[in-house]
Design an enzyme around this catalytic site. Structure first.
Site, PDB file in Angstrom:
ATOM      1  N   ALA A   1     -15.716   0.438 -34.590  1.00  0.00           N
ATOM      2  CA  ALA A   1     -15.589   1.798 -35.119  1.00  0.00           C
ATOM      3  C   ALA A   1     -14.458   1.915 -36.131  1.00  0.00           C
ATOM      4  CB  ALA A   1     -15.369   2.778 -33.973  1.00  0.00           C
TER       5      ALA A   1
ATOM      6  N   GLU B   1      -4.576  -4.166 -36.503  1.00  0.00           N
ATOM      7  CA  GLU B   1      -5.475  -4.990 -35.686  1.00  0.00           C
ATOM      8  C   GLU B   1      -4.658  -6.040 -34.931  1.00  0.00           C
ATOM      9  OE1 GLU B   1      -8.063  -7.085 -33.631  1.00  0.00           O
ATOM     10  OE2 GLU B   1      -8.510  -5.146 -34.546  1.00  0.00           O
TER      11      GLU B   1
ATOM     12  N   PHE C   1     -23.989 -10.033 -28.960  1.00  0.00           N
ATOM     13  CA  PHE C   1     -25.233 -10.764 -29.208  1.00  0.00           C
ATOM     14  C   PHE C   1     -26.098 -10.105 -30.279  1.00  0.00           C
ATOM     15  CE2 PHE C   1     -23.945 -12.324 -25.033  1.00  0.00           C
ATOM     16  CZ  PHE C   1     -24.072 -13.688 -25.218  1.00  0.00           C
TER      17      PHE C   1
ATOM     18  N   HIS D   1     -21.326  -3.385 -22.653  1.00  0.00           N
ATOM     19  CA  HIS D   1     -21.575  -2.046 -23.198  1.00  0.00           C
ATOM     20  C   HIS D   1     -20.692  -1.002 -22.518  1.00  0.00           C
ATOM     21  CE1 HIS D   1     -25.933  -3.283 -24.494  1.00  0.00           C
ATOM     22  NE2 HIS D   1     -24.998  -3.837 -25.227  1.00  0.00           N
TER      23      HIS D   1
ATOM     24  N   ILE E   1     -25.455  -0.491 -27.374  1.00  0.00           N
ATOM     25  CA  ILE E   1     -24.722   0.657 -27.912  1.00  0.00           C
ATOM     26  C   ILE E   1     -24.202   0.433 -29.327  1.00  0.00           C
ATOM     27  CG2 ILE E   1     -24.058   1.379 -25.600  1.00  0.00           C
ATOM     28  CD1 ILE E   1     -21.208   0.367 -26.223  1.00  0.00           C
TER      29      ILE E   1
END
Length: 621
Positions: A24, A44, A103, A562, A601
């Site tokens: 995001a 980061e 994945f 998720h 998601i």
């Protein structure tokens, strides 16, 4: 690729400071910096892995999982409902976050999943029709590739109008699949009794089909993720500064004249030294479902009792921070294939075949290494069990039946918690609800050995068995709830993660029903002669005995990666993702999603971030 030094960032006049350059966070960085007059800084904790073959190769996730250069490598506390197992919980530790280590499954939620946020939870602006433009905005369907243009729409369905074509994240279809799947797909159709969906990306996806993946196939196939899609093309913008290897310790706050609190900046650690970054407009927390609530707690925002134990002064009390953790689980039925029938296990076992597929990947942009999973599908729970089973499961849902000692929300019977239970109970009754997902995996999916280290999920077929094929099962709407909290006042200490796996019996029921269905498919007449022995569950286990299947599920699960809900809308943030009680502070990542959605998601997180960027810019014209 040019990045910023910490000194340059400290000395910059930043309008927005984004904590976390992940799935995001990099969407926000790209969209907010489109406005030339705005200065954006990104922090980061990991490094840049752009161009790293482990990240780029579509089958490279197995090389990163558990590798602390790429993976935060979190572990759960022992899980009571699963015989005190400790689970590996991967999180991407690099620019791109978990979009760089997952994945690459690309799917969209059911329309009802999102509509419930608006209509039932009272979050204006969060309906399916209001989120759909943002689902499309982030996507770039590779519509010119032959396997898209010349596809069989019955096998690989979608409507062109539902797809995004100008976004940052490439979506594509694999040109290669194992031959066994030509027989498997009709067997799935027949056993389920459901037709294939016309367009699984328009709000309903019950049935089986070939799916899209976040893979860029415009040249040699590579992962398409937030760092490659959103950041790399715009890294030279003069108003965007990105610093890596930098950990956010806490959000800095100050009081306004009226006594309210506002965020003013971030305290960070880089190479052992502490620095302060100031934000003129907003601090935006995008550290993910585990670290966003941890950073809030380190900043004095959270449950007063927990903060007191940690000796962190409470700035804003909110008992919901870090609670409502939701994660889907995976289990699997594994069969060996007939002699001479290939799967990914064959490639792992045979060095010459592996060389052949490496050549296919490099020269023809095809083969197993280009992305080997194609088929997926979703079914209602009610289509797989008896009416008595449905009644029993719904009774457990509505009666607050939870395993003793499991993590619980501060108010188990509050409006937010009741809404979740009632929504899931209603879906369980429906013959059109996508309650279970089945991921058709051309390999031995070894949950028994992979739960503690997901790098061991695909070890190849067991000794004495042919190449294997797995039907992987997941429940889309888990009832079990967990929590994540700081363990000390040191922001570098890993949080305590208690997912509460299988603490609600309904989750066991749903996955067990999926296991029984998967076995019916793989043992069906349609596949006779195509498959051999059942590998998992062992042949001695009676899959007609629901109690035996439940016991199997409790010992054969892994995480689906998720996790969400720990800074949920309506609980920790409002509908504009602003932290309650603190001005100029937002959370934008999977933690704000109030409940699980049916599918992976990834696309939803991109859409939430796209929508958040528009809200932020609208609030600061």
């Amino acid at each position: 690729m040019p990045y910023t030094t910490i000194d340059d960032l400290v000395n910059s006049a930043l309008d927005y400071v984004i904590i976390g350059g992940g799935t995001a966070g990099l969407v926000l960085a790209a969209r907010l910096s489109e406005k030339d007059s705005v200065n954006v800084g990104v922090i980061e904790a990991g490094l840049s892995r752009l161009g790293d073959p482990k990240v780029d190769m579509p089958t490279g996730a197995a090389l990163m999982l558990g590798n602390e250069d790429y993976d935060w490598n979190f572990k759960s506390v022992p899980q009571a409902a699963s015989k005190d197992r400790v689970y590996h919980i991967p999180r991407g530790k690099m620019l791109g976050g978990s979009s760089a280590i997952n994945f690459m499954a690309y799917g969209r939620p059911c329309a009802a999943d999102i509509d419930d946020w608006s209509s039932k939870l009272g979050l204006p602006g969060w309906s399916w029709n209001e989120l759909l433009p943002y689902l499309k905005k982030s996507q770039k369907l590779e519509s010119d590739l032959p396997n898209i243009k010349q596809r069989d729409a019955n096998l690989f369905p979608f409507l062109a109008d539902s797809q995004g074509t100008d976004g940052a994240i490439h979506t594509s279809a694999s040109p290669w699949h194992v031959p066994f799947e030509d027989d498997l797909l009709p067997a799935l159709d027949k056993t389920s009794g459901y037709a294939r969906p016309k367009d699984p990306y328009s709000g309903s996806h019950v049935g089986f089909y070939r799916s899209l993946w976040a893979i860029d196939r415009s040249k040699k196939p590579v992962r398409s993720y937030s760092a490659s899609g959103f950041l790399a093309p715009i890294i030279d913008r003069p108003n965007l500064k990105v610093v890596t290897n930098t950990v956010a310790c806490r959000v800095l706050t100050d009081s306004n004249e009226d006594g309210s609190m506002r965020a003013t900046g971030v305290e960070v650690q880089h190479d052992g030294a502490i620095h302060v970054l100031s934000a003129q407009r907003e601090v935006i927390l995008s550290a993910g479902a585990f670290q966003s609530p941890q950073i809030l707690e380190q900043s004095g925002i959270g449950d007063p009792a927990i903060l007191h134990q940690l000796k962190i002064p409470c700035i804003i009390g909110n008992r919901n921070v870090g609670n409502n953790l939701q994660e889907k689980l995976l289990s699997a039925v594994v069969y060996e294939l007939a002699p001479g029938t290939m799967s990914l296990d064959s490639v792992l076992r045979d060095p010459e075949l592996r060389k052949e597929h490496q050549k296919l990947y490099t020269e023809a942009h095809s083969g197993a290494l280009s992305g080997c999973i194609n088929l997926t599908g979703f079914l209602p729970y009610s289509s797989l069990v008896t009416s008595d089973d449905i009644d029993d499961t719904i009774g457990d849902i509505l009666s607050l039946k939870i395993l003793s000692g499991s993590p619980q929300s501060p108010n188990q019977n509050g409006p937010f918690q009741r809404w979740q239970r009632e929504a899931i109970a209603a879906r369980m009754k429906s013959l059109n609800s996508a309650d279970l997902q089945f991921v058709c995996t051309p390999a031995n999916f070894d949950t028994a050995n992979g739960y503690g280290n997901l790098a061991r999920l695909s070890p190849g077929s067991p000794a004495g068995y042919n190449a294997c094929y797995s039907l992987v099962v997941s429940q889309m709407y888990p009832l079990s709830r967990g929590s994540v909290h700081s363990t000390s006042s040191n922001p570098l200490d890993a949080p305590e993660i208690d997912p509460g796996f299988l603490s609600h019996p309904a989750d066991v029921d749903v996955i067990a029903a999926g296991i029984q269905f998967a076995d019916r498919v793989l043992s069906s007449e349609a596949l006779r002669g195509k498959v051999g022995r059942r590998v998992v569950p062992p042949p001695s286990l009676d899959l007609q005995d629901r109690d035996q299947v439940r016991d199997f599920v409790r010992e054969h699960i892994v995480t689906y990666h998720h996790s969400l809900g720990t800074c949920a809308m309506g609980q920790v943030v409002d509908e504009r993702l602003r932290v309650k009680g603190v001005r100029s502070l937002r959370v934008v990542d999977a933690s704000v999603m109030p409940m699980q959605v049916s599918t992976a998601i990834l696309a939803t997180v991109y859409a939430v971030a796209e929508k958040a960027a528009d809200m932020i810019l609208a609030d600061h014209p």
